[in-house]
Design an enzyme around this catalytic site. Structure first.
Site, PDB file in Angstrom:
ATOM      1  N   ASN A  13       0.762   1.775  -4.585  1.00  0.00           N
ATOM      2  CA  ASN A  13      -0.769   2.224  -4.331  1.00  0.00           C
ATOM      3  C   ASN A  13      -0.887   2.870  -2.882  1.00  0.00           C
ATOM      4  O   ASN A  13      -0.630   2.157  -1.902  1.00  0.00           O
ATOM      5  CB  ASN A  13      -1.241   0.897  -4.517  1.00  0.00           C
ATOM      6  CG  ASN A  13      -2.932   0.942  -4.360  1.00  0.00           C
ATOM      7  OD1 ASN A  13      -3.465   1.895  -3.579  1.00  0.00           O
ATOM      8  ND2 ASN A  13      -3.857   0.445  -5.228  1.00  0.00           N
ATOM      9  N   HIS A  16      -4.445   2.998   0.906  1.00  0.00           N
ATOM     10  CA  HIS A  16      -4.722   2.549   2.372  1.00  0.00           C
ATOM     11  C   HIS A  16      -4.203   3.576   3.397  1.00  0.00           C
ATOM     12  O   HIS A  16      -4.358   3.633   4.641  1.00  0.00           O
ATOM     13  CB  HIS A  16      -4.047   1.173   2.832  1.00  0.00           C
ATOM     14  CG  HIS A  16      -5.073   0.259   1.856  1.00  0.00           C
ATOM     15  ND1 HIS A  16      -6.308   0.185   2.179  1.00  0.00           N
ATOM     16  CD2 HIS A  16      -4.985  -0.582   0.812  1.00  0.00           C
ATOM     17  CE1 HIS A  16      -6.983  -0.675   1.276  1.00  0.00           C
ATOM     18  NE2 HIS A  16      -5.866  -1.105   0.586  1.00  0.00           N
ATOM     19  N   ARG A  24     -10.469   8.311  11.068  1.00  0.00           N
ATOM     20  CA  ARG A  24     -10.927   9.424  11.938  1.00  0.00           C
ATOM     21  C   ARG A  24     -11.351  10.793  11.401  1.00  0.00           C
ATOM     22  O   ARG A  24     -11.980  11.533  11.994  1.00  0.00           O
ATOM     23  CB  ARG A  24      -9.490   9.839  12.533  1.00  0.00           C
ATOM     24  CG  ARG A  24      -8.901   8.971  13.520  1.00  0.00           C
ATOM     25  CD  ARG A  24      -9.983   9.191  14.992  1.00  0.00           C
ATOM     26  NE  ARG A  24      -9.626   7.985  15.859  1.00  0.00           N
ATOM     27  CZ  ARG A  24      -8.685   8.307  16.822  1.00  0.00           C
ATOM     28  NH1 ARG A  24      -8.137   9.525  17.035  1.00  0.00           N
ATOM     29  NH2 ARG A  24      -8.234   7.388  17.419  1.00  0.00           N
ATOM     30  N   HIS A  49      -6.956   4.447  -6.330  1.00  0.00           N
ATOM     31  CA  HIS A  49      -8.324   3.899  -6.755  1.00  0.00           C
ATOM     32  C   HIS A  49      -9.235   4.962  -6.054  1.00  0.00           C
ATOM     33  O   HIS A  49      -9.654   4.668  -5.102  1.00  0.00           O
ATOM     34  CB  HIS A  49      -8.502   2.480  -6.346  1.00  0.00           C
ATOM     35  CG  HIS A  49      -9.793   1.794  -6.539  1.00  0.00           C
ATOM     36  ND1 HIS A  49     -10.104   0.413  -6.609  1.00  0.00           N
ATOM     37  CD2 HIS A  49     -10.654   2.260  -7.404  1.00  0.00           C
ATOM     38  CE1 HIS A  49     -11.087   0.009  -6.815  1.00  0.00           C
ATOM     39  NE2 HIS A  49     -11.549   1.211  -7.671  1.00  0.00           N
ATOM     40  N   ARG A  51     -12.894   4.800  -5.354  1.00  0.00           N
ATOM     41  CA  ARG A  51     -14.084   3.951  -5.429  1.00  0.00           C
ATOM     42  C   ARG A  51     -15.173   4.906  -5.599  1.00  0.00           C
ATOM     43  O   ARG A  51     -15.055   5.945  -5.056  1.00  0.00           O
ATOM     44  CB  ARG A  51     -13.985   3.066  -4.181  1.00  0.00           C
ATOM     45  CG  ARG A  51     -12.681   2.113  -4.209  1.00  0.00           C
ATOM     46  CD  ARG A  51     -12.914   0.968  -3.044  1.00  0.00           C
ATOM     47  NE  ARG A  51     -13.821   0.137  -3.399  1.00  0.00           N
ATOM     48  CZ  ARG A  51     -13.643  -1.213  -3.733  1.00  0.00           C
ATOM     49  NH1 ARG A  51     -12.385  -1.643  -4.005  1.00  0.00           N
ATOM     50  NH2 ARG A  51     -14.590  -1.932  -4.136  1.00  0.00           N
ATOM     51  N   ARG A  55     -14.405   5.125  -0.317  1.00  0.00           N
ATOM     52  CA  ARG A  55     -14.183   4.639   0.990  1.00  0.00           C
ATOM     53  C   ARG A  55     -12.663   4.860   1.466  1.00  0.00           C
ATOM     54  O   ARG A  55     -12.284   5.091   2.577  1.00  0.00           O
ATOM     55  CB  ARG A  55     -14.288   3.193   1.142  1.00  0.00           C
ATOM     56  CG  ARG A  55     -13.404   2.330   0.337  1.00  0.00           C
ATOM     57  CD  ARG A  55     -13.565   0.874   0.858  1.00  0.00           C
ATOM     58  NE  ARG A  55     -14.820   0.405  -0.089  1.00  0.00           N
ATOM     59  CZ  ARG A  55     -15.155  -0.938  -0.368  1.00  0.00           C
ATOM     60  NH1 ARG A  55     -14.167  -1.887   0.181  1.00  0.00           N
ATOM     61  NH2 ARG A  55     -16.142  -1.417  -0.732  1.00  0.00           N
ATOM     62  N   GLU A  76      -7.064   4.081 -11.022  1.00  0.00           N
ATOM     63  CA  GLU A  76      -7.922   2.905 -10.936  1.00  0.00           C
ATOM     64  C   GLU A  76      -9.251   3.416 -10.717  1.00  0.00           C
ATOM     65  O   GLU A  76      -9.736   4.143  -9.878  1.00  0.00           O
ATOM     66  CB  GLU A  76      -7.491   1.895  -9.717  1.00  0.00           C
ATOM     67  CG  GLU A  76      -5.949   1.333  -9.997  1.00  0.00           C
ATOM     68  CD  GLU A  76      -6.109   0.182  -8.868  1.00  0.00           C
ATOM     69  OE1 GLU A  76      -6.734   0.045  -8.254  1.00  0.00           O
ATOM     70  OE2 GLU A  76      -4.835  -0.211  -8.800  1.00  0.00           O
ATOM     71  N   THR A 107     -10.650  -5.430  -4.372  1.00  0.00           N
ATOM     72  CA  THR A 107     -10.870  -5.816  -5.693  1.00  0.00           C
ATOM     73  C   THR A 107     -10.624  -7.352  -5.555  1.00  0.00           C
ATOM     74  O   THR A 107      -9.690  -7.638  -5.957  1.00  0.00           O
ATOM     75  CB  THR A 107     -10.125  -4.986  -6.769  1.00  0.00           C
ATOM     76  OG1 THR A 107     -10.248  -3.530  -6.246  1.00  0.00           O
ATOM     77  CG2 THR A 107     -10.665  -5.253  -7.993  1.00  0.00           C
ATOM     78  N   GLU A 157      -3.514  -5.538 -16.500  1.00  0.00           N
ATOM     79  CA  GLU A 157      -2.957  -6.111 -15.261  1.00  0.00           C
ATOM     80  C   GLU A 157      -3.224  -7.186 -14.584  1.00  0.00           C
ATOM     81  O   GLU A 157      -4.753  -7.379 -14.573  1.00  0.00           O
ATOM     82  CB  GLU A 157      -3.052  -5.004 -14.249  1.00  0.00           C
ATOM     83  CG  GLU A 157      -2.507  -5.011 -12.872  1.00  0.00           C
ATOM     84  CD  GLU A 157      -2.487  -3.848 -12.067  1.00  0.00           C
ATOM     85  OE1 GLU A 157      -2.344  -2.770 -12.382  1.00  0.00           O
ATOM     86  OE2 GLU A 157      -2.387  -3.931 -10.799  1.00  0.00           O
ATOM     87  N   HIS A 200      -1.650  -7.118  -6.764  1.00  0.00           N
ATOM     88  CA  HIS A 200      -2.870  -7.326  -5.669  1.00  0.00           C
ATOM     89  C   HIS A 200      -2.149  -8.569  -4.702  1.00  0.00           C
ATOM     90  O   HIS A 200      -1.756  -9.480  -5.212  1.00  0.00           O
ATOM     91  CB  HIS A 200      -4.122  -8.083  -6.296  1.00  0.00           C
ATOM     92  CG  HIS A 200      -5.357  -7.732  -5.383  1.00  0.00           C
ATOM     93  ND1 HIS A 200      -5.404  -8.269  -4.299  1.00  0.00           N
ATOM     94  CD2 HIS A 200      -6.226  -6.453  -5.470  1.00  0.00           C
ATOM     95  CE1 HIS A 200      -6.514  -7.853  -3.828  1.00  0.00           C
ATOM     96  NE2 HIS A 200      -6.842  -6.699  -4.260  1.00  0.00           N
ATOM     97  N   GLY A 222       0.398  -2.060  -2.719  1.00  0.00           N
ATOM     98  CA  GLY A 222       0.014  -1.048  -1.843  1.00  0.00           C
ATOM     99  C   GLY A 222      -0.493  -1.636  -0.640  1.00  0.00           C
ATOM    100  O   GLY A 222       0.524  -1.229   0.217  1.00  0.00           O
TER     101      GLY A 222
END
Ligand code: PXP
Length: 250
Positions: A13, A16, A24, A49, A51, A55, A76, A107, A157, A200, A222
């Protein structure tokens, strides 16, 4: 039914990397570059993902990932009309339906499938017709697994967050209870014919007991890997996770 064909897959994942980029506001670090590196380092798939609040991953990232990757994309998303339209436009290999709250940091729990069965059945039908493998992110809870099965999901999952949190906080009884639930529910879901994934919060310290469940076909990891990449590089971070997964499986 004991068709455990294939080895345990690792989905990396890359959300991040996008979190860091967005801190930035520019284009670096590029999540696509991370995905390409992960692919070279032995990831079997890439998870991202999108969202609702964008974000981390942005719409353009999904487009670029779809164009550039030769391994499957696990997209996702929340069960919203906007996300469904995006998934139907891109037709990724897999779509994982997750619960989403704007105020949460990540999540936090699994999807409440049992309470929204009819709505979710209608929601995933066009995705399945478009050829996406539909996965539902749920807690290790028989009610939710039964509901996911009834609505026609091919994959579940299992949320490993409660197990990982208990481990990190030294609550060993809770950790063992969560791990038992994951073990039993993996076997139960498999007996219904569902493909079982998990993820997760997994780290080098927590991955092996989950990787050892024979019914689990894929782990999606991730945050830990992207953090670890700061210290040892993404390819080495992934290689070590892969090694631990294979060791657990053997
Ligand atoms: N699987 C699902 C369904 C997720 O929502 C997430 C987090 O986005 C992950 C796996 C990966 O979790 P982590 O980043 O904590 O490894």
């Amino acid at each position: 039914m004991t068709d455990y064909a294939g080895t345990l897959r690792l989905g990396v994942n890359i959300d991040h990397v996008a979190t860091l980029r967005n801190a930035r506001g520019g284009d670096i670090p590029d999540p696509l570059r991370a995905a390409e590196l992960a692919q070279k380092a032995g990831a079997d798939g890439i998870t991202a993902h999108l969202r609702e609040d964008r974000r981390h991953i942005r719409d353009a990232d999904i487009e670029r990932l779809m164009d550039a990757l030769s391994i499957p994309l696990n997209f996702e998303m929340a069960a919203t009309a906007e996300m469904q339209a995006i998934a139907l436009r891109h037709k990724p290999h897999a779509v994982c339906i997750v619960p989403e709250k704007r105020e949460e940091r990540t999540t936090e729990g699994g999807l409440e499938v049992a309470r929204e069965e009819n709505k979710l059945a209608g929601f995933i039908a066009p995705l399945r017709e478009a050829g996406c493998r539909v996965s539902i992110f749920i807690a290790a809870d028989k009610r939710q697994i039964d509901a996911a099965h009834r609505i026609g999901a091919e994959v579940i999952e299992l949320h490993t967050g409660a197990y990982c949190d208990a481990h990190a906080e030294g609550r060993m009884e809770d950790r063992d209870r969560e791990l038992n639930a994951l073990r039993e529910m993996s076997a139960y879901a498999h007996s219904l014919g569902l493909e079982v994934h998990a993820g997760h919060g997994l780290t080098y310290d927590t991955v092996k007991p989950v990787a050892a469940f024979p019914e689990v076909m894929e782990l999606n990891i991730g945050h830990f890997l992207i953090g670890e990449a700061v210290f040892r590089g993404l390819d080495a971070a992934i290689a070590e996770m892969r090694r631990l997964m294979d060791e657990a499986r053997a």
